[in-house]
Design a protein around this motif. Structure first.
Motif, PDB file in Angstrom:
ATOM      1  N   SER A  68       0.827  -1.210   0.000  1.00  0.00           N
ATOM      2  CA  SER A  68       0.000   0.000   0.000  1.00  0.00           C
ATOM      3  C   SER A  68       0.857   1.255   0.000  1.00  0.00           C
ATOM      4  O   SER A  68       0.592   2.214  -0.746  1.00  0.00           O
ATOM      5  CB  SER A  68      -0.925   0.002   1.221  1.00  0.00           C
ATOM      6  OG  SER A  68      -1.601   1.228   1.349  1.00  0.00           O
ATOM      7  N   LEU A  69       1.906   1.265   0.807  1.00  0.00           N
ATOM      8  CA  LEU A  69       2.764   2.443   0.900  1.00  0.00           C
ATOM      9  C   LEU A  69       3.570   2.648  -0.386  1.00  0.00           C
ATOM     10  O   LEU A  69       3.815   3.787  -0.796  1.00  0.00           O
ATOM     11  CB  LEU A  69       3.686   2.320   2.114  1.00  0.00           C
ATOM     12  CG  LEU A  69       2.970   2.314   3.477  1.00  0.00           C
ATOM     13  CD1 LEU A  69       3.972   2.135   4.610  1.00  0.00           C
ATOM     14  CD2 LEU A  69       2.162   3.589   3.681  1.00  0.00           C
ATOM     15  N   GLN A  70       3.964   1.552  -1.023  1.00  0.00           N
ATOM     16  CA  GLN A  70       4.658   1.674  -2.309  1.00  0.00           C
ATOM     17  C   GLN A  70       3.726   2.256  -3.372  1.00  0.00           C
ATOM     18  O   GLN A  70       4.123   3.131  -4.155  1.00  0.00           O
ATOM     19  CB  GLN A  70       5.176   0.303  -2.753  1.00  0.00           C
ATOM     20  CG  GLN A  70       6.347  -0.214  -1.934  1.00  0.00           C
ATOM     21  CD  GLN A  70       6.695  -1.662  -2.269  1.00  0.00           C
ATOM     22  OE1 GLN A  70       6.088  -2.265  -3.162  1.00  0.00           O
ATOM     23  NE2 GLN A  70       7.662  -2.221  -1.554  1.00  0.00           N
ATOM     24  N   GLN A  94      -7.551   7.151  -6.195  1.00  0.00           N
ATOM     25  CA  GLN A  94      -6.756   5.927  -6.186  1.00  0.00           C
ATOM     26  C   GLN A  94      -5.833   5.900  -4.962  1.00  0.00           C
ATOM     27  O   GLN A  94      -5.632   4.855  -4.343  1.00  0.00           O
ATOM     28  CB  GLN A  94      -5.919   5.836  -7.467  1.00  0.00           C
ATOM     29  CG  GLN A  94      -6.727   5.643  -8.729  1.00  0.00           C
ATOM     30  CD  GLN A  94      -5.886   5.842  -9.979  1.00  0.00           C
ATOM     31  OE1 GLN A  94      -4.700   5.531 -10.005  1.00  0.00           O
ATOM     32  NE2 GLN A  94      -6.494   6.370 -11.028  1.00  0.00           N
ATOM     33  N   LEU A  95      -5.299   7.067  -4.649  1.00  0.00           N
ATOM     34  CA  LEU A  95      -4.441   7.194  -3.465  1.00  0.00           C
ATOM     35  C   LEU A  95      -5.227   6.867  -2.203  1.00  0.00           C
ATOM     36  O   LEU A  95      -4.778   6.104  -1.335  1.00  0.00           O
ATOM     37  CB  LEU A  95      -3.897   8.623  -3.415  1.00  0.00           C
ATOM     38  CG  LEU A  95      -2.846   9.003  -2.370  1.00  0.00           C
ATOM     39  CD1 LEU A  95      -1.630   8.110  -2.466  1.00  0.00           C
ATOM     40  CD2 LEU A  95      -2.454  10.467  -2.564  1.00  0.00           C
ATOM     41  N   SER A  96      -6.430   7.428  -2.102  1.00  0.00           N
ATOM     42  CA  SER A  96      -7.302   7.142  -0.963  1.00  0.00           C
ATOM     43  C   SER A  96      -7.632   5.660  -0.889  1.00  0.00           C
ATOM     44  O   SER A  96      -7.603   5.044   0.183  1.00  0.00           O
ATOM     45  CB  SER A  96      -8.585   7.969  -1.082  1.00  0.00           C
ATOM     46  OG  SER A  96      -9.525   7.610  -0.103  1.00  0.00           O
ATOM     47  N   ASP A  97      -7.913   5.059  -2.048  1.00  0.00           N
ATOM     48  CA  ASP A  97      -8.279   3.645  -2.086  1.00  0.00           C
ATOM     49  C   ASP A  97      -7.114   2.754  -1.678  1.00  0.00           C
ATOM     50  O   ASP A  97      -7.291   1.774  -0.943  1.00  0.00           O
ATOM     51  CB  ASP A  97      -8.754   3.278  -3.493  1.00  0.00           C
ATOM     52  CG  ASP A  97      -9.260   1.858  -3.582  1.00  0.00           C
ATOM     53  OD1 ASP A  97     -10.239   1.533  -2.894  1.00  0.00           O
ATOM     54  OD2 ASP A  97      -8.674   1.061  -4.333  1.00  0.00           O
ATOM     55  N   ALA A  98      -5.904   3.099  -2.139  1.00  0.00           N
ATOM     56  CA  ALA A  98      -4.721   2.291  -1.803  1.00  0.00           C
ATOM     57  C   ALA A  98      -4.501   2.238  -0.296  1.00  0.00           C
ATOM     58  O   ALA A  98      -4.101   1.204   0.253  1.00  0.00           O
ATOM     59  CB  ALA A  98      -3.487   2.863  -2.499  1.00  0.00           C
TER      60      ALA A  98
END
Length: 689
Positions: A68-70, A94-98
């Motif tokens: 997730s962090l990657q 997408q960032l929020s979803d990750a």
């Protein structure tokens, strides 16, 4: 949002009826079990918790967290180099979803998984992802990419309303986190947020811990009501339903006895929240928390609360003498004697009703209601090895008659050791439109604390349990039908004072005899619950409704005071005492600190009033749209179109306005609550004559 693909259509073909998957749900079962070959099952559905391959063991959280962090790092770089346009909003989502895919799942696992190693790993993942979120919310370069979009009026005008709102909501997250501050203050804001996360977790854990007392202090004849270990009796709750006055009194005084460590934790939490709010430019934490809600400001929230209180007191005074004739009530008496009063007046002994409310029958009732109102059916799904955390967890597929598969509900319904005794809805994965045009199906968990079935009895629900099941299913339908383009605003990801509307509205359906008559059947004979018993049950729930609402007002006021002006002039316990004496009719009990068990201060900090506002909206929707016909399909479609479909992608008041065809005022909210109570008092006096 997107058409059902041929693959989905193939998956939705029921192959046969099979009650075995849901045999614990009661003797009557209508759900079809969609048995499928392995080749037909999407990858996410097997190998590990919720079908996440890494989570076949606790160590998998570290792997999921690192992935997730990657992904987060890659998306941040992409956002910072993308020109203003719709794609920026999509990247942010997408960032929020990750991040949410790991954080939301871990948030549930850390509470509910029976394996301590899983809980511990999930807690660490929550902390790691939470820290990253706070850092991103103060990332100047990331914010600048969004700011360029919002500043480009031409581009903004070309965006659809939902995309514009999501862009504004992301900017709002930056602003309340202190993006406008200098570097040192931004660092302080991040540190405060991380500290608040830790304090919230500590407070939640402490709020559930039992208190113990030397067993010899307790009268011998009541010791068996409590868990005894060696020389100590452990008090882990209020024993509010016990018919023994002394048991209730002992439980209240011991369980709520002040704990110095928990008291310090609460004070630190309130102080840290206030420091954060003032650091980022708000007068109080309440001002910060209420941005974007229906109330907007603490002033509006308090206005409704105070009007409720004033008009409620007027009604309560009319029957105060009746209560005094019964006995001098204490705080530990209210839940029990409310039940006694209901039973005396309406003869609603739970044992008379439970045989008609098997879990299978209640689930069938929900299936009937959702099918008639919304065209939705619930199907039992078999789970893969490792997909669930306990063998009695059941999985439902939510299927629309035209749109196909909408999402999945995991039903964690049964009691087990160390499971939190609370009814909850958890979002595990939010829905969104993916880059390839497919829709990411939402996944949620409903957690209840129901008794297990036995060899001779299915799981039988009390009327209160049945209502709670309907309430939580209201949240689940919100998650399933809030099919927004963006994960950031899907389903229940909306303002807190709107999020409770669908669940409270479901309580009105659960209390309507036309709905109950559809499914309440005796588990042995199949005999329907007689109409007079249904009516009596529904009427009984109005008894003491005013006192219950007064208690909610007290909670809401206390929450507002705690999150108001700081530093607090008095201790949280002194404030509790004064507020209880002013806003609640029952006296404060010395040497108790009820606020230390008030875990809603974590998730609903400064927003506990939301239950009152949501109930007012639900009351208006019920009376205007469903009271004539609770199965009105046209109204059901309007309800979905105007309120459920948008999640948080539309201003909450605009959704209410669309449903009611008018914009309600504070007075309308109060009128909706008090009108229910006026009806209750008419019933009270008619029955008292």
């Amino acid at each position: 949002m997107c058409n059902v693909t041929s693959e989905c259509k193939k998956l939705l073909q029921p192959i046969g009826r099979c009650a075995s998957v849901f045999k614990r749900f009661g003797s009557r079962m209508v759900f079809q079990n969609r048995l499928r070959s392995r080749s037909e099952v999407p990858l996410f559905m097997y190998n590990g918790l919720f079908g996440v391959p890494e989570l076949s063991c606790p160590e998998g959280f570290q792997e999921a967290q690192e992935r997730s962090l990657q992904e987060t790092e890659r998306l941040v770089q992409k956002a910072c180099t993308t020109p203003p346009g719709k794609e920026i909003v999509m990247i942010f989502d997408q960032l929020s979803d990750a991040l949410c895919r790991v954080a939301d799942l871990a948030d549930f696992v850390k509470i509910a998984h029976p394996d301590f190693a899983f809980r511990e790993a999930a807690e660490e993942a929550c902390r790691s992802i939470g820290t990253m979120v706070e850092k991103l919310n103060t990332d100047v370069d990331l914010c600048q990419s969004l700011r360029k979009l919002l500043a480009d009026k031409g581009v903004m005008e070309s965006l659809d309303p939902e995309t514009r709102r999501v862009a504004e909501l992301f900017m709002f997250d930056f602003e309340i986190s202190g993006i406008h501050l200098d570097e040192e203050k931004r660092r302080r804001a991040v540190n405060l947020n991380v500290k608040i996360l830790d304090l919230c977790n500590e407070f939640l854990i402490g709020s559930h811990l039992p208190n113990k007392v030397d067993k010899h202090i307790l009268p011998e004849h009541i010791r068996h009501h409590f868990a005894v270990e060696g020389n100590y009796a452990q008090i882990s709750g209020l024993n509010a339903d016990s018919p023994d006055d002394l048991v209730r009194e002992v439980a209240y005084k011991v369980f709520l006895y002040p704990n110095a460590q928990q008291l310090h934790c609460l004070e630190e939490l309130l102080t840290s929240r206030n420091l954060l709010a003032q650091l980022v430019g708000y007068d109080t934490f309440a001002h910060r928390a209420l941005q974007g809600t229906m109330a907007k400001t603490p002033g509006n929230a308090n206005c409704e609360i105070c009007q409720d209180k004033y008009r409620l007191c007027r009604l309560l005074q009319e029957i105060s003498s009746t209560w005094e004739e019964r006995r001098k009530l204490m705080p530990w008496d209210h839940p029990y004697h409310s039940g006694v009063l209901r039973a005396e007046r309406y003869n609603i002994e739970p044992s008379l009703y439970c045989p008609f409310f098997s879990l299978g029958a209640c689930m069938e009732g929900l299936n009937i209601l959702f099918n008639k109102l919304l065209g939705i059916s619930l199907y039992a799904e078999q789970t893969e090895k490792g997909e669930v955390w306990c063998e009695d967890v059941r999985k439902l597929a939510v299927v629309h008659e035209q749109e196909g598969l909408l999402g999945y509900i995991y039903c964690d319904f049964f009691q087990r050791p160390d499971k939190p005794y609370q009814d909850c809805h958890f979002t595990i994965r939010g829905g969104r439109l993916k880059e390839n045009g497919e829709y990411q199906l939402p996944v949620v968990v409903l957690m209840l604390s129901l008794p297990h079935s036995t060899s001779s009895l299915p799981t039988l629900l009390t009327p209160g349990m049945m209502e709670n099941l309907f309430h939580e299913m209201g949240h689940a339908m919100h998650s399933m039908l809030g099919r927004t383009r963006y994960q950031h605003v899907t389903g229940t990801r909306c303002s807190t004072d709107f999020a409770e509307v669908p669940s409270i509205l479901m309580e009105y359906f659960a209390n309507d005899y036309r709905v109950v008559n559809q499914f309440a059947r005796h588990y042995k004979t199949g005999q329907p619950l007689p109409k007079h018993m249904v009516s009596r049950l529904c009427e009984s729930k109005k008894v003491c409704a005013a006192a219950d609402m007064q208690l909610q007002i007290f909670y809401a006021v206390l929450d507002q005071i705690y999150h108001g002006k700081h530093p607090l002039e008095k201790s949280t316990t002194e404030i509790l005492k004064e507020t209880q004496e002013k806003f609640y009719g029952l006296p404060y009990v010395p040497n108790t600190a009820w606020q230390l068990r008030f875990n809603h201060l974590v998730g609903y900090g400064a927003k506990y009033y939301s239950y009152l506002m949501s109930r007012a909206v639900a009351s208006m929707v019920w009376k205007q749209c469903f009271v004539q016909d609770p199965f009105d399909r046209a109204m059901g479609e309007r309800y979905r179109r105007e309120m459920l479909a948008h999640g948080g992608g539309k201003e909450p008041m605009l959704m209410v306005q669309g449903m009611l065809q008018k914009r309600p005022s504070v007075e309308d909210f109060v009128d909706a609550l008090v009108s229910d109570l006026d009806q209750d008092f008419e019933t009270f006096f008619m029955d008292s004559e």
